[in-house]
Enzyme design. Structure first.
Site, PDB file in Angstrom:
ATOM      1  N   ASP A 117       0.852  -1.187   0.000  1.00  0.00           N
ATOM      2  CA  ASP A 117       0.000   0.000   0.000  1.00  0.00           C
ATOM      3  C   ASP A 117       0.885   1.234   0.000  1.00  0.00           C
ATOM      4  O   ASP A 117       1.978   1.232   0.583  1.00  0.00           O
ATOM      5  CB  ASP A 117      -0.917   0.012   1.226  1.00  0.00           C
ATOM      6  CG  ASP A 117      -2.016  -1.033   1.147  1.00  0.00           C
ATOM      7  OD1 ASP A 117      -2.464  -1.333   0.029  1.00  0.00           O
ATOM      8  OD2 ASP A 117      -2.434  -1.530   2.205  1.00  0.00           O
ATOM      9  N   ASP A 135      -6.837  -1.651  -4.782  1.00  0.00           N
ATOM     10  CA  ASP A 135      -7.915  -1.314  -3.850  1.00  0.00           C
ATOM     11  C   ASP A 135      -8.846  -0.268  -4.455  1.00  0.00           C
ATOM     12  O   ASP A 135     -10.069  -0.341  -4.290  1.00  0.00           O
ATOM     13  CB  ASP A 135      -7.345  -0.763  -2.538  1.00  0.00           C
ATOM     14  CG  ASP A 135      -6.475  -1.759  -1.795  1.00  0.00           C
ATOM     15  OD1 ASP A 135      -6.649  -2.973  -1.979  1.00  0.00           O
ATOM     16  OD2 ASP A 135      -5.599  -1.305  -1.038  1.00  0.00           O
TER      17      ASP A 135
END
Length: 161
Positions: A117, A135
């Site tokens: 991330d 995502d």
């Protein structure tokens, strides 16, 4: 079959964009290193061994295989839905985005035992959990799927139940 190929190309584009962006971040940042881009957005390298909002992140490792199996099962279902609704636009767009995002994150879990991330939005000292392109594609795909459901209900765009 030609329409299905287009939807699979969209899912593949999401995977490639996701993996390219993660490769750039992995090559440019050290773990937890952050770069302020705006007053509300940073780039930061973090790993998430859990799911959304780090759900099950500290579960001891078994969650990797659980999330891989879950994502692959959902991907198989998405592929069957794509085949069935390939002639439409809105629903297969959403399915393709979700599929590409799911596969992008599965690749991370298999390579790193966690998801990479790096997008960090914040306001007044409060940070949204960091996320990535996969995502984002999943989120947009789910929103489009909900829009499709509210707009068409049980009928498809072409009017077939």
């Amino acid at each position: 079959m030609p329409r299905l190929a287009g939807w699979l190309a969209l899912a593949t584009f999401v995977v490639l964009l996701d993996q390219a962006s993660k490769a750039w971040v992995l090559g440019s940042f050290r773990l937890m290193e952050s770069l302020s881009v705006t007053s509300f957005f940073n780039l930061v390298l973090v790993y998430n061994s859990g799911a959304a909002f780090s759900f099950l992140a500290g579960a001891g490792g078994w969650q990797k295989w659980f999330f891989v199996a879950l994502a692959l099962g959902i991907s198989a279902w998405l592929l069957s839905m794509l085949r069935h609704y390939a002639q439409e636009r809105l629903l297969p767009t959403s399915l393709s985005l979700i599929l590409g995002g799911a596969i992008g994150n599965v690749i991370d879990r298999l390579r790193f035992d966690a998801v990479v991330d790096f997008l960090d939005f914040h306001l007044a000292g409060y940070h949204w959990p960091a996320f990535n392109v996969a995502d984002s594609a999943i989120t947009v795909g789910v929103v489009l799927m909900l829009w499709h459901q509210f707009r068409y209900g049980k009928e498809t765009e072409t009017g077939n139940p």
